[in-house]
Design an enzyme around this catalytic site. Structure first.
Site, PDB file in Angstrom:
ATOM      1  N   CYS A 131       0.340  -1.276  -0.335  1.00 25.31           N
ATOM      2  CA  CYS A 131      -0.151  -0.336  -0.409  1.00 25.31           C
ATOM      3  C   CYS A 131       1.014   1.062   0.283  1.00 25.31           C
ATOM      4  O   CYS A 131       0.418   2.435  -0.733  1.00 25.31           O
ATOM      5  CB  CYS A 131      -1.340   0.254   1.189  1.00 25.31           C
ATOM      6  N   CYS A 132       1.670   1.256   0.575  1.00 21.73           N
ATOM      7  CA  CYS A 132       2.612   2.219   0.773  1.00 21.73           C
ATOM      8  C   CYS A 132       3.309   2.868  -0.541  1.00 21.73           C
ATOM      9  O   CYS A 132       4.161   3.707  -0.873  1.00 21.73           O
ATOM     10  CB  CYS A 132       3.498   2.514   1.935  1.00 21.73           C
ATOM     11  N   CYS A 212      -1.421   8.561   7.790  1.00 29.61           N
ATOM     12  CA  CYS A 212      -2.440   8.119   7.173  1.00 29.61           C
ATOM     13  C   CYS A 212      -3.108   7.917   8.099  1.00 29.61           C
ATOM     14  O   CYS A 212      -3.239   6.668   9.161  1.00 29.61           O
ATOM     15  CB  CYS A 212      -1.801   6.796   6.422  1.00 29.61           C
ATOM     16  N   CYS A 215      -3.469   3.730   9.442  1.00 29.91           N
ATOM     17  CA  CYS A 215      -2.271   3.305  10.022  1.00 29.91           C
ATOM     18  C   CYS A 215      -1.887   3.884  11.122  1.00 29.91           C
ATOM     19  O   CYS A 215      -0.342   3.706  11.506  1.00 29.91           O
ATOM     20  CB  CYS A 215      -1.668   2.749   8.656  1.00 29.91           C
ATOM     21  N   CYS A 238       7.806   4.272   5.630  1.00 24.17           N
ATOM     22  CA  CYS A 238       6.641   3.903   4.559  1.00 24.17           C
ATOM     23  C   CYS A 238       7.351   3.141   3.082  1.00 24.17           C
ATOM     24  O   CYS A 238       7.562   3.166   2.395  1.00 24.17           O
ATOM     25  CB  CYS A 238       6.337   5.012   4.171  1.00 24.17           C
TER      26      CYS A 238
HETATM   27  S1  SF4 Z   1       0.495   4.622   5.147  1.00 28.31           S
HETATM   28 FE1  SF4 Z   1      -1.375   2.961   5.276  1.00 28.31          FE
HETATM   29  S2  SF4 Z   1      -2.888   3.480   4.156  1.00 28.31           S
HETATM   30 FE2  SF4 Z   1      -1.023   5.087   4.251  1.00 28.31          FE
HETATM   31  S3  SF4 Z   1      -0.093   4.276   2.685  1.00 28.31           S
HETATM   32 FE3  SF4 Z   1       0.619   3.192   4.044  1.00 28.31          FE
HETATM   33  S4  SF4 Z   1      -0.063   1.307   4.358  1.00 28.31           S
HETATM   34 FE4  SF4 Z   1      -1.298   2.459   2.919  1.00 28.31          FE
END
Ligand code: SF4
Length: 261
Positions: A131-132, A212, A215, A238
């Site tokens: 996701c990151c 985010c 998270c 991240c």
């Molecule tokens: S912090 Fe969480 S929601 Fe944001 S990009 Fe990374 S995994 Fe995705």
């Protein structure tokens, strides 16, 4: 770079910044006041095409205020993962207006990449590294593509993973400036007080480090400030700054780009 080489009396044969450049800059600005260093770097155009990258988190106001005092025309880049707290988005607007920045930029993930790799918008829940990679690292790589240098708000004291941060580093031939690399928590608090800077709205609710929304959780007394990030996962960064295990799906990234370097 030739200009930098002249100013620092170092040999510049590469088309980008080198470790020797970073070493020379670290030596030149060793012990120099942070604001004075920024003013000199901008006035002498040592950094080339440069921008400050901010998460608009709980400590971001300090770096942004320093940069704006030195030169408010420096671009400010914000990576909006589209998973941010509304409080962070509002705080960003407040700080940009207060500091008088004239070039505020927002970078978001590519819609087609999200549609393909995070259709449910829940990737954070089963693959936060992936996701990151698509929501933070790829947009950040795009934002930095035209830059010679970028300014980061990293601080050594933030957690055990961020020790010994030099003021100047080199990543992929690009200079990375960490003006607050040697600041301690007390320095930041004193600066907030002295400049009467506004606080992130979530700080009073126990969010000492804000990322985010899915998270980030409040930090308990005695915990590391970043303990609320990716709680329950073996993950502390991240991918914008750190090395990782390479297990994520990084196929959304630009060709040749190594997201975790
Ligand atoms: S912090 Fe969480 S929601 Fe944001 S990009 Fe990374 S995994 Fe995705």
């Amino acid at each position: 770079m030739a200009e930098l080489a002249r100013k620092l009396d170092v040999i510049d044969t590469a088309p980008a910044f080198t470790l020797a450049d970073a070493d020379a800059l670290n030596a030149r600005f060793d012990g120099v006041d942070t604001l004075e260093m920024l003013q000199t770097l901008f006035a002498e155009n040592i950094l080339g095409e440069v921008a400050v990258v901010s998460s608009f988190g709980t400590e971001s106001a300090v770096l942004l205020d320093l940069v704006a005092r030195a030169d408010p025309s420096i671009p400010v880049i914000f990576v909006d993962t589209l998973k941010m707290f509304p409080e962070t988005l509002a705080y960003r607007e407040e700080l940009i207006a207060r500091f008088g920045f004239t070039d505020s930029q927002v970078v978001t993930p590519k819609p087609e990449v999200l549609a393909e790799k995070d259709e449910s918008e829940l990737r954070w829940s089963y693959d936060p590294d992936g996701c990151c990679a698509i929501r933070k690292v790829e947009p950040m790589a795009r934002a930095k593509a035209g830059l010679d240098s970028w300014i980061s708000g990293r601080k050594a004291f933030q957690s055990h993973t961020r020790q010994n941060i030099a003021r100047f580093e080199v990543e992929d031939g690009r200079l990375k400036l960490n003006p607050l690399g040697d600041w301690v928590k007390e320095d930041l608090e004193a600066y907030f007080e002295a400049r009467n800077l506004p606080r992130h709205p979530l700080e009073a609710k126990g969010f000492l480090s804000v990322g985010c929304a899915p998270c980030t959780s409040p930090v308990k007394p005695g915990e590391d400030a970043r303990a609320g990030r990716w709680r329950g996962w073996d993950k502390t960064e991240c991918g914008i700054h750190s090395s990782g295990d390479g297990e994520s799906d990084n196929s959304a990234l630009p060709p040749g780009y190594e997201p975790f370097l």
